[in-house]
Scaffold this active site. Sequence first.
Site, PDB file in Angstrom:
ATOM      1  N   ASP A   3      51.929  51.410  46.780  1.00  0.00           N
ATOM      2  CA  ASP A   3      51.836  50.076  45.942  1.00  0.00           C
ATOM      3  C   ASP A   3      51.810  49.606  44.736  1.00  0.00           C
ATOM      4  OD1 ASP A   3      49.020  48.487  45.249  1.00  0.00           O
ATOM      5  OD2 ASP A   3      47.754  50.546  43.871  1.00  0.00           O
TER       6      ASP A   3
ATOM      7  N   ARG B 107      55.232  37.224  43.593  1.00  0.00           N
ATOM      8  CA  ARG B 107      54.718  38.883  44.290  1.00  0.00           C
ATOM      9  C   ARG B 107      55.452  38.638  45.283  1.00  0.00           C
ATOM     10  NH1 ARG B 107      49.957  41.124  42.979  1.00  0.00           N
ATOM     11  NH2 ARG B 107      49.731  41.675  45.280  1.00  0.00           N
TER      12      ARG B 107
ATOM     13  N   HIS C 191      57.298  42.343  47.575  1.00  0.00           N
ATOM     14  CA  HIS C 191      57.260  43.048  48.790  1.00  0.00           C
ATOM     15  C   HIS C 191      58.631  43.179  49.160  1.00  0.00           C
ATOM     16  CE1 HIS C 191      52.722  42.955  48.662  1.00  0.00           C
ATOM     17  NE2 HIS C 191      52.846  41.525  48.112  1.00  0.00           N
TER      18      HIS C 191
ATOM     19  N   SER D 294      46.215  46.109  54.875  1.00  0.00           N
ATOM     20  CA  SER D 294      45.296  46.598  55.017  1.00  0.00           C
ATOM     21  C   SER D 294      44.033  45.660  55.391  1.00  0.00           C
ATOM     22  CB  SER D 294      44.486  47.021  54.115  1.00  0.00           C
ATOM     23  OG  SER D 294      43.518  46.602  52.743  1.00  0.00           O
TER      24      SER D 294
ATOM     25  N   GLU E  85      41.682  44.503  54.276  1.00  0.00           N
ATOM     26  CA  GLU E  85      40.699  43.983  53.024  1.00  0.00           C
ATOM     27  C   GLU E  85      41.940  43.560  52.342  1.00  0.00           C
ATOM     28  OE1 GLU E  85      40.317  47.570  53.380  1.00  0.00           O
ATOM     29  OE2 GLU E  85      39.031  46.755  54.088  1.00  0.00           O
ATOM     30  N   ASN E  86      43.251  42.989  53.380  1.00  0.00           N
ATOM     31  CA  ASN E  86      44.450  41.855  52.456  1.00  0.00           C
ATOM     32  C   ASN E  86      44.598  40.929  52.797  1.00  0.00           C
ATOM     33  OD1 ASN E  86      46.889  44.697  52.329  1.00  0.00           O
ATOM     34  ND2 ASN E  86      45.545  44.433  50.475  1.00  0.00           N
ATOM     35  N   TRP E  87      43.194  40.754  53.955  1.00  0.00           N
ATOM     36  CA  TRP E  87      43.330  39.591  54.352  1.00  0.00           C
ATOM     37  C   TRP E  87      42.571  38.520  52.808  1.00  0.00           C
ATOM     38  CZ3 TRP E  87      45.864  37.663  57.974  1.00  0.00           C
ATOM     39  CH2 TRP E  87      46.118  38.754  59.497  1.00  0.00           C
TER      40      TRP E  87
ATOM     41  N   SER F 138      41.743  54.248  49.162  1.00  0.00           N
ATOM     42  CA  SER F 138      41.765  52.992  49.090  1.00  0.00           C
ATOM     43  C   SER F 138      41.561  52.338  51.439  1.00  0.00           C
ATOM     44  CB  SER F 138      43.554  51.650  49.064  1.00  0.00           C
ATOM     45  OG  SER F 138      42.629  51.904  47.641  1.00  0.00           O
TER      46      SER F 138
END
Length: 242
Positions: A20, A33, A37, A65, A67-69, A196
């Site tokens: 993270d 961002r 990465h 993850s 959820e990252n979509w 997470s």
Amino acid sequence: MPKDQDDPKTGPAHVAIIMDGNGRWAQQRNRPRLFGHQAGARRVREIVAACPERGVKYLTIFAFSTENWKRTQTEVSGLMTLFRLYIEREAKALLENGVRVRFIGDRIRLDDKLVRMMDELELLTAENDLVHLTVALNYGGRDEVTRAAKRLAYEVEQGRISHKDIDAETLAGFLDTHVLPDPDLVIRTSGEARISNFLLWQSAYSEYEFIDTLWPDFSAEEFAKVLANYGSRERRFGGVIA
């Protein structure tokens, strides 16, 4: 229980990392961002290389993850491109350095080219055994357990498994990680203190280390310090050490 867990003074054989802080690292430098990465991907190479001398046989990293979509289309597309570039650039070095690569997570939503590259890298490194690198890509702990339960239910429907014979070990055999030992230590960088949705089943008795360092700054030296701290802990697994 893996034999390395019998002695609380030994180092962790399996380390899992929630990587993270890439975005914040980039924003602190007034960069997009994706710049963070990219820096984070380079850090993966250093940590993987540090594993053998530290006795870490298994390294599992949380790359993307389920959820990252929800992130912006620009960031998601950039990450998918970065994953493809990482495989292209690192495949030869991973093979030559004895690293076996596996991917866990649901591949259905990933594009065909990326999935093909993942399959090829797994096959290419299948005979390696120095370090087992597992990349969690489109992965979520709840999603993994749900998919495992569906596969198990199908086996019951087909009459290959009796519902009376199902226990925790049976379900674990249907998880993405069924060929891996459970993680001894889970590290999360960037100062956040939550898990997470990462390896929910597997980390039931893992030690956790939450550190403030942003992932692109997480050096091999800091990795060594975290591992040393793990070696000083008493692991009881629900019991009592006299």
